[in-house]
Write a protein that holds these residues in place. Structure first.
Motif, short mmCIF file in Angstrom:
data_model
loop_
_atom_site.label_atom_id
_atom_site.label_comp_id
_atom_site.label_asym_id
_atom_site.label_seq_id
_atom_site.Cartn_x
_atom_site.Cartn_y
_atom_site.Cartn_z
N ALA A 15 0.83 -1.20 0.00
CA ALA A 15 0.00 0.00 0.00
C ALA A 15 0.86 1.25 0.00
N SER A 16 1.91 1.23 0.80
CA SER A 16 2.81 2.39 0.82
C SER A 16 3.50 2.56 -0.52
N GLN A 17 3.91 1.44 -1.13
CA GLN A 17 4.56 1.52 -2.43
C GLN A 17 3.61 2.06 -3.50
N VAL A 18 2.36 1.54 -3.48
CA VAL A 18 1.38 1.99 -4.47
C VAL A 18 1.06 3.46 -4.29
N SER A 19 0.93 3.91 -3.04
CA SER A 19 0.64 5.32 -2.78
C SER A 19 1.76 6.21 -3.30
N GLN A 20 2.98 5.77 -3.05
CA GLN A 20 4.11 6.55 -3.55
C GLN A 20 4.14 6.58 -5.07
N TYR A 21 3.84 5.41 -5.66
CA TYR A 21 3.85 5.33 -7.12
C TYR A 21 2.77 6.22 -7.72
N LEU A 22 1.58 6.21 -7.09
CA LEU A 22 0.48 7.03 -7.60
C LEU A 22 0.80 8.51 -7.48
N GLN A 23 1.44 8.90 -6.38
CA GLN A 23 1.80 10.31 -6.24
C GLN A 23 2.79 10.73 -7.32
N ASP A 24 3.78 9.87 -7.54
CA ASP A 24 4.75 10.19 -8.59
C ASP A 24 4.08 10.24 -9.96
N LEU A 25 3.19 9.26 -10.20
CA LEU A 25 2.51 9.22 -11.49
C LEU A 25 1.62 10.44 -11.68
N ASN A 26 0.95 10.88 -10.63
CA ASN A 26 0.06 12.04 -10.73
C ASN A 26 0.86 13.30 -11.03
N SER A 27 1.97 13.46 -10.35
CA SER A 27 2.79 14.65 -10.60
C SER A 27 3.34 14.63 -12.02
N ASN A 28 3.75 13.43 -12.48
CA ASN A 28 4.25 13.33 -13.85
C ASN A 28 3.14 13.65 -14.87
N ARG A 29 1.93 13.14 -14.59
CA ARG A 29 0.82 13.39 -15.51
C ARG A 29 0.45 14.87 -15.55
N VAL A 30 0.46 15.52 -14.39
CA VAL A 30 0.13 16.95 -14.37
C VAL A 30 1.14 17.73 -15.18
N GLN A 31 2.40 17.39 -14.99
CA GLN A 31 3.45 18.09 -15.74
C GLN A 31 3.33 17.81 -17.23
N GLN A 32 3.07 16.53 -17.56
CA GLN A 32 2.94 16.17 -18.97
C GLN A 32 1.70 16.83 -19.59
N ALA A 33 0.60 16.91 -18.81
CA ALA A 33 -0.62 17.54 -19.32
C ALA A 33 -0.39 19.02 -19.59
N THR A 34 0.37 19.66 -18.70
CA THR A 34 0.66 21.09 -18.92
C THR A 34 1.46 21.28 -20.20
N GLU A 35 2.46 20.43 -20.37
CA GLU A 35 3.27 20.54 -21.59
C GLU A 35 2.44 20.24 -22.83
N ASP A 36 1.61 19.19 -22.74
CA ASP A 36 0.77 18.84 -23.90
C ASP A 36 -0.23 19.95 -24.22
N SER A 37 -0.78 20.59 -23.19
CA SER A 37 -1.73 21.67 -23.41
C SER A 37 -1.07 22.83 -24.13
N GLU A 38 0.14 23.16 -23.69
CA GLU A 38 0.85 24.25 -24.37
C GLU A 38 1.16 23.89 -25.82
N GLU A 39 1.55 22.62 -26.03
CA GLU A 39 1.85 22.20 -27.41
C GLU A 39 0.59 22.24 -28.28
N ARG A 40 -0.53 21.74 -27.72
CA ARG A 40 -1.77 21.74 -28.50
C ARG A 40 -2.24 23.16 -28.80
N ALA A 41 -2.09 24.05 -27.82
CA ALA A 41 -2.49 25.44 -28.07
C ALA A 41 -1.66 26.06 -29.18
N GLN A 42 -0.35 25.78 -29.13
CA GLN A 42 0.51 26.31 -30.18
C GLN A 42 0.16 25.69 -31.53
N GLU A 43 -0.13 24.40 -31.52
CA GLU A 43 -0.50 23.73 -32.77
C GLU A 43 -1.82 24.26 -33.31
#
Length: 380
Positions: free
Chosen positions: A81-109
């Motif tokens: 459970a502790s491992q999964v929680s840590q993994y989910l937190q890392d994954l969420n932060s990565n997704r937020v960062q990736q979503a921000t980058e993708d949004s900027e790219e899509r807006a530019q496109e």
């Protein structure tokens, strides 16, 4: 005999001995089976006790193993459970960062595509305007050419139609003239034929009319003679019947009014024989059919039969009362008899005279005279 009885006794003794031996053997076998069952029961009890002890020991060991396994699984679940929680937190932060980058790219496109699309639409619009103008000019030119060609065709068609109409009119005029001549000839022939037929019909109808007039005259004369004879005979019968009835009812004690003789039947037949037997046909026109007016036969007037008239001795008011009384009396009869049937029944006449004299306070002879007059009137 004694030897036979001895043999039976020995055989019986042997059977008894065998039965005793068999019972002893069965008793021994039963004891042995009981001992075997007892030993088997003891062995089974020992085995069951040992098995119960073994099962209890195994159950205690299994429970201890299960408790240890449960503790290890809980610890492992907490770690996971502790491992999964840590993994989910890392994954969420990565997704937020990736979503921000993708949004900027899509807006530019999107901005880039929008700019390109606008440029393309402008070029397409300009090209369409140029093409539409060229097409419109071409259509106008084509329309003008077609209009000129159509006008020429219409003029040619009108000329051809005028020529055809003129030829058809001349042909129809010739046909009309021919048919008019033919119809005129047919009408003339039909008119002459109908005139001849009308003359023949007029002659035949005039002859038939004269024959019918003669037949009607003869029939009326015969009918008049027959009715006069019947009326005279009926009057004679009624006079005789009145005299007999008065004599039978009153037995000559009272005087009865003398009946008046029945007037003869007169018939006035007038015939108009001055009708023309050869009427002239009337013509409406040269082409119309001739109408022949035939004389209509006159209908002979019916013979007027004058009813016999008698001079009543009583007053009109009393006579009307007596007639009404007679009518009511005849109507209330259950036999539904007529006046002639009532006159022919002496008992009914006596009862009628008695009731009339008591009710109307008049002379019975007046009632009798009125009854006879009504009977004569109904018979004629």
């Amino acid at each position: 005999m004694a030897s036979l009885m001895q043999g039976f006794a020995e055989a019986r003794q042997r059977r008894l001995q065998e039965r005793a031996n068999f019972l002893a053997e069965q008793q021994l076998a039963r004891q042995e089976r009981e001992k075997a069952l007892q030993a088997q029961s003891e062995a089974t009890a020992v085995y069951l006790a040992h098995a119960e002890q073994t099962r209890l020991a195994w159950e205690q060991g299994r429970q201890a193993i299960a408790e240890n396994a449960l503790a290890s699984r809980q610890e492992e679940l907490q770690n996971r459970a502790s491992q999964v929680s840590q993994y989910l937190q890392d994954l969420n932060s990565n997704r937020v960062q990736q979503a921000t980058e993708d949004s900027e790219e899509r807006a530019q496109e999107v901005r880039t595509r929008t700019f390109k699309t606008r440029s393309q639409l402008k070029h397409i619009h300009k090209a369409r305007i140029r093409t539409g103008k060229a097409d419109r000019d071409q259509r106008q030119q084509l329309t003008q050419e077609r209009a000129a060609f159509t006008q020429m065709q219409i003029e040619d068609i009108n000329k051809a139609r005028l020529a055809s109409a003129k030829a058809a009119a001349e042909q129809r005029s010739q046909e009309v003239q021919a048919r008019t001549a033919e119809v005129s000839a047919q009408i003339q022939a039909t008119t002459e034929q109908r005139l001849a037929q009308a003359k023949q019909d007029a002659v035949s109808r005039a002859k038939e009319f004269s024959d019918r007039v003669a037949n009607v005259k003869t029939s009326l004369e015969q009918l008049e003679a027959t009715r006069l004879a019947e009326a005279q005979a009926q009057a004679t019968k009624l006079n005789d019947f009145r005299a007999n009835l008065s004599a039978s009812v009153w037995s000559g004690s009272r005087s009865v009014a003398a009946p008046q003789p029945i007037a003869k039947v007169s018939a006035n037949n007038t015939y108009d024989n001055s009708a023309s037997l050869s009427p002239k046909p009337k013509k409406k026109g040269s082409k119309s059919e001739s109408v022949v007016v035939a004389p209509e036969p006159e209908v002979a007037k019916p013979v007027n039969l004058e009813p016999p008239k008698e001079a009543p001795k009583e007053t009109p008011k009393a006579s009307s009362k007596i007639e009404q009384f007679v009518v009511d009396y005849v109507a209330q009869l259950s036999t539904n008899s007529s006046l002639l049937e009532v006159v022919n029944d002496r008992d009914t006449v006596r009862d009628l005279l008695a009731q009339g004299a008591n009710t109307l306070k008049v002379d019975p002879s007046d009632i009798l005279n009125t009854l006879l007059q009504m009977a004569e009137g109904s018979s004629t």
